[in-house]
Design a protein around this motif. Structure first.
Motif, PDB file in Angstrom:
ATOM      1  N   SER A   1     -40.491 -63.695  -5.069  1.00  0.00           N
ATOM      2  CA  SER A   1     -39.137 -63.619  -5.625  1.00  0.00           C
ATOM      3  C   SER A   1     -38.575 -62.234  -5.335  1.00  0.00           C
ATOM      4  O   SER A   1     -38.205 -61.952  -4.200  1.00  0.00           O
ATOM      5  CB  SER A   1     -39.093 -63.992  -7.110  1.00  0.00           C
ATOM      6  OG  SER A   1     -39.884 -63.136  -7.906  1.00  0.00           O
TER       7      SER A   1
ATOM      8  N   HIS B   1     -39.371 -65.617 -10.105  1.00  0.00           N
ATOM      9  CA  HIS B   1     -38.144 -66.284 -10.525  1.00  0.00           C
ATOM     10  C   HIS B   1     -38.003 -67.652  -9.865  1.00  0.00           C
ATOM     11  O   HIS B   1     -37.911 -67.766  -8.636  1.00  0.00           O
ATOM     12  CB  HIS B   1     -36.919 -65.430 -10.172  1.00  0.00           C
ATOM     13  CG  HIS B   1     -36.848 -64.149 -10.934  1.00  0.00           C
ATOM     14  ND1 HIS B   1     -36.524 -64.098 -12.269  1.00  0.00           N
ATOM     15  CD2 HIS B   1     -37.082 -62.869 -10.550  1.00  0.00           C
ATOM     16  CE1 HIS B   1     -36.538 -62.839 -12.676  1.00  0.00           C
ATOM     17  NE2 HIS B   1     -36.883 -62.070 -11.654  1.00  0.00           N
TER      18      HIS B   1
ATOM     19  N   HIS C   1     -33.593 -65.591 -19.509  1.00  0.00           N
ATOM     20  CA  HIS C   1     -34.768 -65.952 -18.732  1.00  0.00           C
ATOM     21  C   HIS C   1     -35.781 -66.657 -19.627  1.00  0.00           C
ATOM     22  O   HIS C   1     -36.033 -66.229 -20.753  1.00  0.00           O
ATOM     23  CB  HIS C   1     -35.396 -64.702 -18.106  1.00  0.00           C
ATOM     24  CG  HIS C   1     -34.535 -64.068 -17.053  1.00  0.00           C
ATOM     25  ND1 HIS C   1     -34.816 -62.843 -16.498  1.00  0.00           N
ATOM     26  CD2 HIS C   1     -33.394 -64.488 -16.465  1.00  0.00           C
ATOM     27  CE1 HIS C   1     -33.883 -62.538 -15.604  1.00  0.00           C
ATOM     28  NE2 HIS C   1     -33.017 -63.528 -15.573  1.00  0.00           N
TER      29      HIS C   1
ATOM     30  N   HIS D   1     -43.969 -59.989 -11.031  1.00  0.00           N
ATOM     31  CA  HIS D   1     -43.178 -60.557  -9.933  1.00  0.00           C
ATOM     32  C   HIS D   1     -43.721 -60.089  -8.584  1.00  0.00           C
ATOM     33  O   HIS D   1     -44.085 -58.919  -8.429  1.00  0.00           O
ATOM     34  CB  HIS D   1     -41.718 -60.150 -10.066  1.00  0.00           C
ATOM     35  CG  HIS D   1     -41.066 -60.683 -11.298  1.00  0.00           C
ATOM     36  ND1 HIS D   1     -40.505 -61.926 -11.366  1.00  0.00           N
ATOM     37  CD2 HIS D   1     -40.924 -60.136 -12.536  1.00  0.00           C
ATOM     38  CE1 HIS D   1     -40.030 -62.136 -12.585  1.00  0.00           C
ATOM     39  NE2 HIS D   1     -40.272 -61.061 -13.321  1.00  0.00           N
TER      40      HIS D   1
ATOM     41  N   THR E   1     -34.421 -68.790 -14.439  1.00  0.00           N
ATOM     42  CA  THR E   1     -33.182 -68.052 -14.693  1.00  0.00           C
ATOM     43  C   THR E   1     -32.118 -69.017 -15.195  1.00  0.00           C
ATOM     44  O   THR E   1     -31.822 -70.021 -14.548  1.00  0.00           O
ATOM     45  CB  THR E   1     -32.693 -67.371 -13.415  1.00  0.00           C
ATOM     46  OG1 THR E   1     -33.724 -66.510 -12.917  1.00  0.00           O
ATOM     47  CG2 THR E   1     -31.436 -66.547 -13.689  1.00  0.00           C
TER      48      THR E   1
END
Length: 276
Positions: free
Chosen positions: A13, A39, A75, A9, A66
């Protein structure tokens, strides 16, 4: 030796490193394949892709969708998606709106608890357009209400705590449809966090998943072996990654140590269409 980390990530996000810096850090640890799984957005793919050329890292187009249904958050990782597909851009737009509404409610909960946080302060802790609980936690730390982000979560922001607000509904079948419609493969992320019952896991997989995240920091050796056996039995893709965000003490340790070996990545690449 781990050569692929397919769960990362960035600042697009709720991570702390830019896509380019994330690629660089992965390369320094010997990683040669990554997937930027921010995300609900593929915004960072272009930057990561160009950085990958610089550092000799193959970047797989991906995201992590999500979902929330029946009172449970899940997820879904999507690999090999067409990052410029307008359906993904529309999903990112509506997901941002859902997150913003949720965060506004959580900020209101905080204020009722005497924690005088504003949405502007939360935004100050997010370098991108995607706001989430980590940014609210950082604002609580900045204000001195908590010593660490982890404390903010455990005291206020986890399910069952006084400032928690569940996500708005988004069923798994919509995530599967989005990923498949944009050319990707759908993989259930970190199943250990969600499922203890093999029966529940199997019922979910039968909705149309292509794979399961076998290797994850929350999976010990026995659980990894179980999920690997489960994947082979049901002819599922096996993926893995560190789930790096950079906000937790163990993130640095996991980057470069949790993921796929060369043999595992080669086996995955044979079944995964990588558009890069």
């Amino acid at each position: 030796m781990i050569v692929a980390d397919l769960h990362l990530h960035s600042t697009c996000s709720d991570g702390v490193l830019s896509p380019a810096e994330l690629v660089k850090q992965a390369a320094l640890r010997g990683i040669r394949w990554i997937a930027l799984t921010d995300h609900d957005t593929t915004e960072g793919y272009g930057e990561a892709f160009h950085s990958g050329h610089q550092f000799g890292v193959t970047v797989i187009p991906a995201l992590e969708v999500t979902c929330f249904e029946l009172g449970q958050e899940l997820h879904v990782l999507g690999y090999g998606v067409a990052v410029d597909d307008p359906r993904l851009r529309e999903h990112a737009r509506t997901a941002r709106q859902r997150r913003l509404r949720r965060l506004e409610r959580m900020v209101a909960h905080c204020r009722r608890l005497g924690l005088w946080i504003s949405m502007e302060e939360v935004a100050d802790h997010s370098p991108g357009l995607m706001y989430g609980r980590p940014h609210l936690a950082a604002a609580l730390v900045s204000r001195g209400y908590c010593a660490t982000v982890q404390e903010a979560f455990s005291r206020y922001l986890e399910p069952g705590r006084p400032a928690y607000e569940p996500p708005e509904p988004f069923p798994v079948v919509r995530a599967l449809g989005l990923i498949h419609a944009t050319g990707g493969r759908a993989v259930l992320a970190h199943p250990r966090r969600t499922f203890c019952s093999p029966r529940l896991l199997l019922s979910l997989i039968r909705q149309g998943f292509d794979g399961i995240e076998t290797f994850h920091p929350s999976h010990g050796p026995e659980l990894r072996a179980y999920y690997a056996s489960f994947a082979r039995c049901h002819r599922l893709l096996m993926t893995g990654g560190s789930d790096f965000h950079g906000t937790r003490p163990y993130d640095e340790r996991n980057l470069g140590t949790v993921g796929l070996t060369a043999e595992q990545m080669n086996a995955l690449a044979e079944r995964l269409v990588v558009c890069c």
